[in-house]
Design an enzyme around this catalytic site. Sequence first.
Site, PDB file in Angstrom:
ATOM      1  N   GLY A  88     113.751  -4.936 -35.359  1.00 60.54           N
ATOM      2  CA  GLY A  88     112.348  -5.478 -35.667  1.00 60.54           C
ATOM      3  C   GLY A  88     112.697  -6.428 -36.844  1.00 60.54           C
TER       4      GLY A  88
ATOM      5  CB  SER B  80     109.979 -10.662 -36.744  1.00 62.28           C
ATOM      6  OG  SER B  80     110.511 -10.645 -35.314  1.00 62.28           O
ATOM      7  CB  SER B  81     108.796 -10.580 -41.413  1.00 59.19           C
ATOM      8  OG  SER B  81     107.922 -10.110 -40.751  1.00 59.19           O
ATOM      9  N   GLY B  82     109.996  -9.192 -43.030  1.00 63.37           N
ATOM     10  CA  GLY B  82     109.956  -7.475 -44.116  1.00 63.37           C
ATOM     11  C   GLY B  82     111.566  -7.286 -44.288  1.00 63.37           C
TER      12      GLY B  82
ATOM     13  CG  ASP C 254     108.380  -4.968 -25.948  1.00 66.39           C
ATOM     14  OD1 ASP C 254     107.997  -4.187 -27.329  1.00 66.39           O
ATOM     15  OD2 ASP C 254     107.088  -4.985 -25.750  1.00 66.39           O
TER      16      ASP C 254
ATOM     17  CB  SER D 130     111.020   8.069 -41.994  1.00 63.11           C
ATOM     18  OG  SER D 130     109.973   9.247 -41.860  1.00 63.11           O
TER      19      SER D 130
ATOM     20  CE1 TYR E  31     103.849   3.980 -40.359  1.00 64.63           C
ATOM     21  CE2 TYR E  31     103.252   5.155 -42.367  1.00 64.63           C
ATOM     22  CZ  TYR E  31     104.080   3.895 -41.893  1.00 64.63           C
ATOM     23  OH  TYR E  31     105.107   3.198 -42.739  1.00 64.63           O
ATOM     24  CB  SER E  32     100.893  10.457 -42.049  1.00 72.13           C
ATOM     25  OG  SER E  32     101.930  11.406 -42.229  1.00 72.13           O
TER      26      SER E  32
ATOM     27  CE  LYS F 157     107.712   4.951 -39.535  1.00 70.27           C
ATOM     28  NZ  LYS F 157     108.464   4.141 -38.875  1.00 70.27           N
TER      29      LYS F 157
ATOM     30  CB  THR G 221     106.021  -5.543 -45.383  1.00 75.26           C
ATOM     31  OG1 THR G 221     105.439  -4.088 -45.359  1.00 75.26           O
ATOM     32  CG2 THR G 221     107.383  -4.984 -46.310  1.00 75.26           C
TER      33      THR G 221
END
Length: 268
Positions: A11, A13-15, A53, A131, A145-146, A149, A180
């Site tokens: 990953g 691409s950015s950030g 991917d 994480s 989401y939490s 993680k 981000t």
Amino acid sequence: MPTSQVVLVTGVSSGIGRAAAELFTQRGCTVYGSVRDLQKAAPIPGVILLEMDVRDEASVQQAVQRILEASSRIDVLVNNAGGSLLGAIEETSVAEAQALFDTNVFGALRTIRAVLPQMRAQRAGRIVNVSSVLGFLPAPYMGLYSASKHAVEGMSETLDHEVRHLGIRVVLVEPSYTKTHLDQNAPQVSGRILAYDTARGTASQTIVKQVQNAPAPSTVAATIVEAALGRWQMRRTPKGEATLLSKLRRFLPAPLVDASLRKSFGLS
């Protein structure tokens, strides 16, 4: 661990992923960065971009094989690719939850399984799983989401016990809000329930404000590089809010943590 390492960062691409890949090159590493679409990816000086991917087993295996054919080894894996989701748990469909876990949890699992045979053969390696402070804290309206993680944290700690006798160690990096696109443009659940509208809106506004004042990705990137190349430590939190939250969770009584959390999200 010496700095002349072969590193795979997912990953980029950015950030955070992009910043980490750049920093690894500055430390003298051979760096491979994964992107989902090479045609849309901006080049990163010194970084070899691969189309991969993390949601696709064949794609992951093929990318890892290309690295091994070119460099013969992988010393560091950084599982950075991830997604987010905003909404109440009741509003979240099983399909939405599965899609999030497919990236955040099973995506990490796919890349771990792909690199471990080579790491076992060379009896050395470091796996860094990105994480979040939400891996040890709850967050209203970011429940799935939490949960993803929290799952990454449990998987990582267990894996470290299983592979350390093979010369491999696992590290968790737990950032807080970071400036981000992932945090700024978190997708929202498709099914809305009126009863949650006000509180969800308040929580969403809080997240936007926090991200606007958050540190740049380079802060987290520096922590990732140190986690990968420095002395092993199971958990690393970037300096600032993430470190403070880790200490509060560890030392404050649960009712105070609960009250502080609700206040920070503007919940009554």
